[in-house]
Write a protein that holds these residues in place. Structure first.
Motif, PDB file in Angstrom:
ATOM      1  N   THR A  17       0.840  -1.205   0.000  1.00 34.20           N
ATOM      2  CA  THR A  17       0.000   0.000   0.000  1.00 34.20           C
ATOM      3  C   THR A  17       0.864   1.240   0.000  1.00 34.20           C
ATOM      4  O   THR A  17       2.059   1.196   0.313  1.00 34.20           O
ATOM      5  N   LEU A  18       0.241   2.351  -0.355  1.00 36.29           N
ATOM      6  CA  LEU A  18       0.942   3.638  -0.300  1.00 36.29           C
ATOM      7  C   LEU A  18       1.371   3.945   1.128  1.00 36.29           C
ATOM      8  O   LEU A  18       2.441   4.507   1.368  1.00 36.29           O
ATOM      9  N   ARG A  19       0.535   3.574   2.083  1.00 34.73           N
ATOM     10  CA  ARG A  19       0.862   3.786   3.501  1.00 34.73           C
ATOM     11  C   ARG A  19       2.179   3.093   3.863  1.00 34.73           C
ATOM     12  O   ARG A  19       3.038   3.679   4.531  1.00 34.73           O
ATOM     13  N   GLN A  20       2.353   1.844   3.387  1.00 33.74           N
ATOM     14  CA  GLN A  20       3.584   1.098   3.687  1.00 33.74           C
ATOM     15  C   GLN A  20       4.802   1.740   3.028  1.00 33.74           C
ATOM     16  O   GLN A  20       5.910   1.651   3.548  1.00 33.74           O
ATOM     17  N   ASN A  21       4.593   2.408   1.912  1.00 31.16           N
ATOM     18  CA  ASN A  21       5.712   3.069   1.242  1.00 31.16           C
ATOM     19  C   ASN A  21       6.133   4.345   1.965  1.00 31.16           C
ATOM     20  O   ASN A  21       7.312   4.663   2.044  1.00 31.16           O
TER      21      ASN A  21
ATOM     22  N   LEU B 115       0.541  11.281   7.434  1.00 32.28           N
ATOM     23  CA  LEU B 115       0.830  10.820   6.074  1.00 32.28           C
ATOM     24  C   LEU B 115      -0.002  11.574   5.043  1.00 32.28           C
ATOM     25  O   LEU B 115       0.493  11.964   3.979  1.00 32.28           O
ATOM     26  N   ASN B 116      -1.287  11.799   5.343  1.00 30.69           N
ATOM     27  CA  ASN B 116      -2.146  12.549   4.413  1.00 30.69           C
ATOM     28  C   ASN B 116      -1.690  13.994   4.280  1.00 30.69           C
ATOM     29  O   ASN B 116      -1.738  14.579   3.190  1.00 30.69           O
ATOM     30  N   ASP B 117      -1.264  14.600   5.402  1.00 33.08           N
ATOM     31  CA  ASP B 117      -0.729  15.966   5.344  1.00 33.08           C
ATOM     32  C   ASP B 117       0.499  16.019   4.440  1.00 33.08           C
ATOM     33  O   ASP B 117       0.685  16.978   3.678  1.00 33.08           O
ATOM     34  N   ALA B 118       1.344  14.997   4.536  1.00 33.75           N
ATOM     35  CA  ALA B 118       2.550  14.966   3.703  1.00 33.75           C
ATOM     36  C   ALA B 118       2.177  14.840   2.226  1.00 33.75           C
ATOM     37  O   ALA B 118       2.773  15.500   1.362  1.00 33.75           O
ATOM     38  N   LEU B 119       1.173  14.011   1.914  1.00 40.09           N
ATOM     39  CA  LEU B 119       0.729  13.865   0.522  1.00 40.09           C
ATOM     40  C   LEU B 119       0.158  15.175  -0.005  1.00 40.09           C
ATOM     41  O   LEU B 119       0.376  15.561  -1.153  1.00 40.09           O
TER      42      LEU B 119
ATOM     43  N   ILE C   6      -5.565   8.272  -5.858  1.00 36.15           N
ATOM     44  CA  ILE C   6      -4.594   7.563  -5.015  1.00 36.15           C
ATOM     45  C   ILE C   6      -4.839   7.928  -3.557  1.00 36.15           C
ATOM     46  O   ILE C   6      -4.898   9.106  -3.199  1.00 36.15           O
ATOM     47  N   THR C   7      -4.967   6.906  -2.718  1.00 36.56           N
ATOM     48  CA  THR C   7      -5.118   7.094  -1.271  1.00 36.56           C
ATOM     49  C   THR C   7      -4.077   6.259  -0.552  1.00 36.56           C
ATOM     50  O   THR C   7      -3.288   5.542  -1.180  1.00 36.56           O
ATOM     51  N   LEU C   8      -4.095   6.323   0.754  1.00 39.67           N
ATOM     52  CA  LEU C   8      -3.131   5.553   1.533  1.00 39.67           C
ATOM     53  C   LEU C   8      -3.305   4.048   1.353  1.00 39.67           C
ATOM     54  O   LEU C   8      -2.366   3.274   1.577  1.00 39.67           O
ATOM     55  N   ASP C   9      -4.507   3.637   0.965  1.00 37.86           N
ATOM     56  CA  ASP C   9      -4.775   2.206   0.789  1.00 37.86           C
ATOM     57  C   ASP C   9      -4.544   1.728  -0.640  1.00 37.86           C
ATOM     58  O   ASP C   9      -4.734   0.551  -0.932  1.00 37.86           O
TER      59      ASP C   9
END
Length: 1557
Positions: free
Chosen positions: A1391-1395, A1407-1411, A1428-1431
């Motif tokens: 997932t994007l979260r894991q990256n 993480l969302n603030d960083a994106l 694209i989302t964290l999932d």
């Protein structure tokens, strides 16, 4: 008179009559043409014409005809023997009268017939001469056998006499002559072999005599050569037998197996039966004979001991006969066993070769179709669970490419479908098409993974196919039957009790086997999880090192390793339970059997009953327990055969090979090109899909996505002899149009006038968008099998802009491109692929977006020099491109496609632009991008400037050790089993010694118990005492074995844990330079196959090795105690066994290493071919690839055969020496000592076990060395170059770094200790929060500077980061506080979260603030479902994201890390304008004011507003200062760069504006 004709003496005469009838029938049915061909054979030397040419020529021709001078001499000697026998028989006729004359006269006729046959065998031509000689030898052997029965057998009895004794000395002369002519010569005469291919080298086994073949003496020369030389190389091995070459096997098998040749959809097993049926029938007969013969030894021991116990009372056969029977029975059983094993392995390697070729042939026909993760073949998963080997997952299709260096098994697991980012203005249709394309890539990766699985794991499951067939039909049933009969005869009903107990106890190991299967499946899952992590780690190893994540990754791997070892422990405990049962059950059976025999049946226990039944009980147990071991193997083989059949019959083929219509076909599939369109390139009234199924595929979430169909509504004709462009938005089907022309897509005609035309008579060339290169030299990749033309080749190099690239290598175009083209950059691979198409003589070239991977400068060169060049003049070029502006000057014809897979317009560029305003807008935007791209100051990417390699090899050859495995490697395992390894192994050896002492005591005690009945009445023998004592001895043995199992288990688990941790830490701690030179496959192999050997192989072999060594030493002592005179022979046998074992291991280790090296190229060829399958089919290069596969498979087969022949050679010799030793001991005991029957049986059993076990010690010592080879390979990677290790002194203060202040003083750097300096005395200072642009030409040192700041290369001088010297800091502390964003950021699959947060340290809000700060959300619409989302799932390497999206995610990751120093290696013009603007805005506005930004610039526009500019040249700072100040220097390099730009005024304005602000 009638009795004479029933005499056994006339049996040979009747055989001769049958022989004559058979030969005459053969001659009668032989076709005239064959007969004429035989007469015309140049080997013929009959007739006066030949004799007149001279006797030398005559004999030379005869030698050639019969197979050589040795065969000729043997046949001549056999003829002399027959003539001698004829003369003796004639003399015998005169010595008889009346009815006695019948036998001698008939025998004379027999020898006359044999003389005629032999003369035919010498003078005739093949095949008659061969048949005549075979008949002669067979009849002589039968005659010899008759004389043995009539005249030698009676000598073994107390009452019989030789039947022909009246002949006197003449009898023994006959027997001697018959022994020579009927036994010795046939056994020693070489066999004749005529190769089908003239001048083909003949393998020694093809002409070896029967005795040489059975004793494997034909292997002797290579065995002793291996002993003499340091290392046996492939070139030294004997040639491959002609009948084992893949070409020959293909001719014999494909008519039964190939789906295109055999129309019946039968299971592949029926085809294999047709191919190997006759061979298996022979093996079945021999196995039956071996089963019968295997009871000769226990039967002879029973009779011998009975004779000794009764002092020969009532005996009819002399004891020496039983000793001879024991010897010949044992020898024959061992010989037949080795012959069977030889044939089993030969069938195995032939099946491997045939199936490999079959799968490869079929794989060249399959369609790489679209699909999703839902389409994963569960059979692959089940197969992996069943198999004992671990499968390495491959994240994408490229990972299936060539793996020349290692035998790494790569079988792709389908990963979950990931979502492609949707850019503004592209439209949902384009997005869905992009997603479909990603799914196609994913499905093709899965398909290639399945194919790899077929030729690795599934093929490995077929290793024992021949053995399994014979075991279930012959060996197991008859072994059980004969053993049951024997035990019943010896022990009566108590033997039946033992059989029943054995049978009823079999479900117990079956229960444990079921548990083992579940535990093994769980172990495989955990192993796969660890291996997947290792594979992911190696794919992003540079990122891990640059980010300082080594420690965390090692911890993560340790956790997965611990879970895997827990499963290993559980699996081995369950396996140990099966082993313990198999160990203890024979003793339990014997206790209960002998209890029944003595207590219930009231029988006296005798030595003959004990020592003859013990080996038979063992044989019975092995036969029954083998069913449980081989049943899973059989089921696994069955599943694998089913999977291969399924692949052959149910895999979708391209239309060229498919004879069925798809579900959506409603009209004829015929594509008949009209006569007026002959030679045209085009399509009319047709649709195309990626599969012949029209069902829409689904995403893993279950939402439908549309089924892409390319539709040509009218007629599309490309201009012959000109250049045609195919343009359109992303996902519109441009590539699909090329695939449709090539026949890769499923053709769906719309009417009777539909057609697809791509003339192939004058050749077709294809350059794929995903560049495909082979693991070969650059020249061979370009020439691609075509004739080499120096002038043409030089033009191609120039026109494809490869001259500069080749100049970077000392080896020039002889430079190897490496695994997956690792030596080349993306642009270089694209140009090599283009050069291949240009160099070819093909009339039609299909070029798929060849300009996409190139920068603007190189693209311009390609258009001007190549597309307009003389080599392409008059050839038909169809070019897919996005660069309409660049390619428009050469366009003669343009096809514009829309997002629905339809053609909007086609014609000249002007006419197309008139019809489409959107295309006009796109062209204008491209011109702006082109102008922006022309500002780039790097023509090549920094990584293109490779270090020169004198040999042309970037990848270093893998070290192959010579000789025995070193002690240091073995010590790696042995010393890590305990904190006190010496004490650990002492306890282990002492326990093994105690165990074997008890084993010998229990065997002796049974004999001692039996001997009491010889000296005491049965009533005085205390059954309770003897039974109790025996049971206690057995119980103590079992307890010791349980202790030993757990002792070695926990020690080996500890060693496996430490070895794995050391390997991971060593690889993670090495330098980038070492990683660049070492293929990832080698590292992964050590973390997978070699670690598995440490887990399972070494502990088992070390345990068995110690066990057997102690066993042999104690047996040796026992033999000497009972028969001291046999001390010297026992020592001699042991020394001989040790010596032969050393000789054997020397060659075996060499062939084992060669075997590993020979297997990898076969798999690598598969991977390379599957990755470039479209290119191969386009070029029509299938035959060349099949030929290359044949060469590689033949090489592997040649090594495999020699590897197995080494095993047979040592086995035959050790078995024979053991039989001689045991038989000699038996003869001495019977005729030279006074031992009683019990001690005799004990001694013979001990001697038999001793001699047999010496061989097993040699074998397991060899296995230990082979497994030690894995330790050796791991140890090599523990001693690689390392970066400095962390220390307490290197831990920075908690507050550090508080700012991004950077001071560099006299910085010099080099890539290796003996390499040249790449940076020279750099000194500069960057204040906290400053933005610095770094510019310079290719090779100026920009990338080297970034690596030096991170201490990734060797540096001298001082670097102060926020006041602390970086060379005093731990590397992980330094790198975790600096973030680098490379041009092509590496992303993990997941997932994007894991990256963004691999170790789960941050909340989703962060993480969302960083994106958001990185600008990702500005590229996406809020309500877009595909946003694209964290999932969102990210494909391996970020394959489903654009370069710009990857850079944005890397920027977001940098924001999450909150580093005070950020290094950006700016992306090139491959990023679209909108994405580039967002990234630059984020860098200016979202970073903290104290964050220092260093930008390695490729475009001046992006750094003109920087605080400072650093200009590098040849590793030195030539200018450093504010942009406006540097522009004032009229002679400055920076000003020269700006003045040379096409946007000079704008750059000056930006610099002055930044200065003013």
């Amino acid at each position: 008179m009638s009795g004479v004709w029933t005499s056994t003496a006339l049996i040979p005469v009747y055989c001769a009559g049958f022989s004559a009838v058979t030969l005459l029938a053969r001659i009668a049915i032989q076709s005239p043409d064959k007969h004429d061909a035989a007469q015309a054979n140049p080997g013929s030397a009959t007739g006066p014409g030949h004799v007149n040419r001279g006797y030398k020529a005559y004999f030379r021709q005869r030698f050639k005809a019969v197979g050589g001078p040795v065969i000729f001499t043997c046949r001549l000697v056999q003829l002399l023997v027959i003539l001698s026998l004829l003369g003796i028989s004639v003399l015998t006729v005169f010595a008889h009268e009346g009815s006695e004359l019948i036998v001698p006269v008939v025998q004379c006729a027999l020898y006359v017939y044999l003389s005629v046959l032999k003369i035919i065998g010498i003078l005739s031509n093949p095949p008659l001469e061969h048949r005549a000689s075979a008949h002669t030898s067979l009849i002589l052997a039968v005659t010899w056998g008759v004389y043995v029965y009539r005249d030698l057998w009676p000598l073994a009895t107390y009452t019989g006499a030789p039947g022909d004794l009246a002949e006197g000395k003449i009898l023994w002369a006959k027997v001697a002559l018959l022994s020579l002519g009927g036994v010795v010569i046939p056994l020693l005469s070489p066999r004749q072999y005529i190769p089908r291919i003239a001048k083909r080298e003949i393998a020694p086994e093809q002409t070896a005599s029967i005795l040489s073949f059975l004793s494997f003496s034909f292997v002797e020369p290579i065995v002793w050569l291996a002993w003499r030389v340091p290392r046996l190389t492939y070139e030294m091995l004997p040639p491959l037998p002609e009948y084992d070459s893949l070409t020959n096997l293909r001719q014999k098998s494909f008519s039964y197996l190939d789906p295109l040749e055999t129309k019946s959809r039968r299971h592949i097993v029926f085809g294999l039966i047709r191919i190997f049926g006759s061979h298996l029938c022979k093996l079945a007969v021999v196995d039956f004979v071996m089963t019968v013969v295997s009871f000769a030894a226990p039967f002879s021991v029973n009779r011998l001991l009975t004779h000794m116990a009764t002092d020969g009372a009532g005996a009819q056969i002399r004891p020496w006969f039983w000793i001879v029977l024991f010897f010949f029975g044992t020898t024959m059983k061992d010989t037949l066993k080795q012959w069977l094993t030889f044939n089993y392995t030969r069938i195995n390697i032939r099946v491997q070769a045939i199936v490999t070729d079959l799968v490869f042939e079929h794989a060249l026909r399959i369609r790489m179709k679209a699909g999703t993760a839902d389409m994963v073949d569960e059979g692959a998963i089940h197969e992996v669970e069943a198999s004992g080997s671990t499968v390495v997952g491959t994240p994408n299709s490229e990972d299936a490419a060539s793996q020349e260096d290692e035998s790494t098994t790569e079988a792709a697991e389908a990963s979950s479908t990931s979502t492609r980012a949707q850019s503004k203005g592209k439209g949902n249709a384009a997005h869905s098409l992009g997603e479909a394309k990603a799914n196609r890539t994913e499905q093709s990766a899965h398909l290639m993974g399945k194919i790899n699985n077929l030729v690795t794991n599934d093929l490995q499951s077929l290793d024992d196919l021949g053995l399994l067939a014979i075991f279930w039909t012959i060996e197991m049933p008859f072994h059980v039957l004969f053993a049951s009969v024997f035990l019943y005869k010896v022990l009566g009903l108590s033997g039946v009790v033992g059989i029943l107990i054995t049978a009823f106890s079999l479900p117990i190991p079956g229960y444990f086997a079921k548990r083992v299967k579940g535990a093994q499946a769980e172990k495989m899952k955990r192993s796969d999880a660890r291996i997947q992590t290792v594979t992911e780690m190696m794919s992003v190893i540079r990122m891990i090192k640059l980010f300082g994540w080594e420690g965390r990754m090692a911890t993560q791997l340790d956790q997965k390793r611990e879970a895997e070892l827990e499963s290993v422990r559980r699996t081995r405990i369950l396996n140990s339970c099966i082993g313990l049962f198999n160990y203890a059950s024979p003793y339990l059976v014997m206790v209960l059997t002998f209890t029944t025999y003595t207590v219930i049946m009231k029988q006296e226990l005798t030595a003959s009953a004990v020592f003859s039944s013990m080996p038979v009980f063992d044989m019975l147990r092995r036969a029954m327990s083998s069913t449980f071991y081989l049943l899973p193997t059989t089921m696994q083989a069955s599943v694998s055969l089913g999977r291969i059949s399924d692949f052959l019959w149910n895999t979708e083929l391209i239309d060229e090979f498919s004879d069925t219509t798809g579900a959506g076909d409603v009209t004829l599939r015929s594509s008949v090109v009209p006569e007026d369109r002959t030679g045209a390139v085009g399509i009319r009234h047709a649709s195309f899909s990626w599969s012949n199924s029209t069902a829409a595929s689904r995403t893993p979430g279950g939402t439908r996505k549309r089924h892409f169909v390319l539709t040509i509504d009218d007629e599309l004709l490309f201009q012959r002899g000109g250049i045609s462009l195919i343009v359109g938005p992303t996902g519109s089907g441009k590539t699909s149009l090329l695939m449709a022309l090539l026949g890769e897509l499923h053709y769906i005609p719309s009417g009777p006038d539909s057609y697809v035309s791509l003339p192939r008579e004058n050749g077709v060339a294809y350059a794929a968008q995903e560049s495909w290169v082979q693991n070969d030299t650059i020249r061979n990749n370009i020439v691609f099998g075509a004739p080499y033309d120096q002038a043409r080749y030089d033009k191609v190099i120039e026109q494809c802009a490869l001259g500069h690239d080749l100049s970077l290598f000392d080896a020039g175009d002889q430079t190897e491109v490496g695994e997956k083209g690792i030596t080349l950059s993306g642009g270089q691979k694209a140009r090599v692929t283009l050069a291949r198409a240009v160099y070819s003589s093909a009339d039609i070239l299909l070029l798929d977006d060849i300009l996409a991977a190139l920068d603007v400068h190189t693209s311009k060169w390609i258009v001007e020099k190549c597309l307009k060049g003389d080599l392409l003049q008059g050839r038909t070029i169809i070019l897919v491109t996005h660069n309409i502006t660049l390619a428009s000057p050469v366009a003669d014809f343009v096809v514009h496609m829309d997002s629905n897979g339809r053609i909007l317009s086609h014609g000249s560029l002007a006419s197309v632009l008139e019809q489409d305003s959107d295309l006009v807008k796109e062209v204008l935007e491209e011109r702006e991008k082109l102008e922006k791209a022309e500002q780039e100051i790097d023509v090549e990417k920094p990584e293109d400037a490779l270090a020169k390699q004198a040999s042309g090899k970037l990848v270093v050859d893998e070290e192959v050790e010579v000789g025995h495995v070193g002690w240091t490697a073995l010590k790696l395992y042995l010393s890590n089993t305990s904190n006190r390894p010496v004490l650990y192994w002492f306890i282990f050896v002492a326990s093994q010694t105690a165990h074997h002492l008890l084993m010998n005591v229990q065997s002796w005690y049974l004999g001692y118990w039996a001997s009491q009945y010889e000296t005491h009445p049965a009533s005085e023998v205390s059954l309770g005492h003897y039974l109790t004592t025996y049971a206690l001895i057995v119980l103590a043995m079992v307890v010791l074995v349980v202790f030993l199992v757990f002792w070695i288990l926990f020690g080996s688990i500890r060693a496996a844990r430490i070895v794995h941790r050391s390997l991971v830490q060593s690889v993670l701690g090495t330098t980038l330079r070492w990683l660049d030179r070492t293929p990832t496959a080698r590292i992964i192999t050590r973390c997978t196959e070699d670690i598995q050997t440490v887990d399972n192989g070494i502990s088992g072999t070390s345990q068995v090795l110690v066990d057997m060594t102690v066993f042999v030493i104690l047996k040796l002592i026992i033999v000497v105690i009972f028969t001291p005179i046999f001390l010297i022979p026992a020592i001699a046998v042991t020394i001989l066994g040790g010596f032969l074992g050393n000789v054997y291991m020397k060659g075996q280790l060499s062939t084992k290493r060669e075997l590993s090296n020979a297997k990898a190229p076969v798999l690598g060829h598969f991977g390379a071919a599957m990755h470039g399958i479209t290119s191969i089919r386009a070029y029509g290069a299938q035959d060349a690839f099949k030929k290359e596969l044949s060469a590689r498979v033949d090489k592997y087969t040649r090594v495999f055969i020699m590897h197995e022949n080494f095993n047979r050679w040592i086995s035959v010799r050790m078995d024979f020496s053991g039989a001689v030793f045991a038989s000699s001991l038996a003869a001495y005991i019977v005729y030279g000592s006074r031992l009683n029957a019990s001690d005799t049986g004990f001694s013979i059993n001990t001697a038999t076990a001793l001699s047999g076990m010496i061989f097993y010690i040699v074998r397991y010592l060899n296995m230990f060395e082979i497994h030690g080879n894995s330790l050796e390979r791991i140890y090599q990677y523990l001693s690689i170059e390392q970066e400095p290790k962390p220390s307490l002194d290197g831990v920075p203060p908690a507050y550090w770094p508080a700012s991004g202040h950077l001071v560099v003083e006299n910085l010099s750097a080099r890539y290796s200790p003996d390499g040249p300096e790449v940076l020279h005395q750099l000194s500069f200072e960057v204040a906290a929060g400053e933005r610095v642009g770094i510019v310079g030409r290719t090779g100026s040192g920009k990338s080297s500077l970034t690596l030096a700041l991170l201490r990734c290369i060797l540096t001298e001088g001082n670097i102060l980061y926020d006041g602390l010297a970086t060379d005093k800091l731990n590397l992980d502390a330094l790198r975790s506080n600096i973030t680098i964003i490379p041009q092509m950021p590496e992303l993990l699959s997941g997932t994007l979260r894991q990256n963004l947060d691999p170790f789960g340290e941050h909340e989703d809000v962060v993480l969302n603030d960083a994106l958001r700060s990185a600008g990702l959300f500005n590229l996406q619409e809020e309500g877009d479902e595909s946003r694209i989302t964290l999932d969102t799932e990210i494909a391996g390497g970020g394959a489903n994201l654009s370069v710009g999206q990857r850079q944005i995610l890397a920027l977001a990751r940098a924001i999450v890390r909150r580093s005070k120093l950020l290094i950006l290696d700016e992306a090139t013009s491959a990023i679209d304008y909108e994405t580039d603007t967002i990234i630059q805005t984020s860098l200016r506005n979202e970073l903290g004011k104290d964050v220092t930004l260093l930008t390695v610039a490729h475009r001046l526009q992006t750094i003109m507003d920087a605080d400072k500019i650093m200009v590098l040249d040849a590793g030195r700072i030539v200018e450093f200062g504010k942009p406006n100040e540097l522009l004032k220097d009229e002679k400055g390099m920076f000003r020269a760069l700006v003045d040379g730009s096409g946007d000079r005024e704008k750059l000056y304005a930006t610099a002055m504006g930044a200065s003013a602000s």
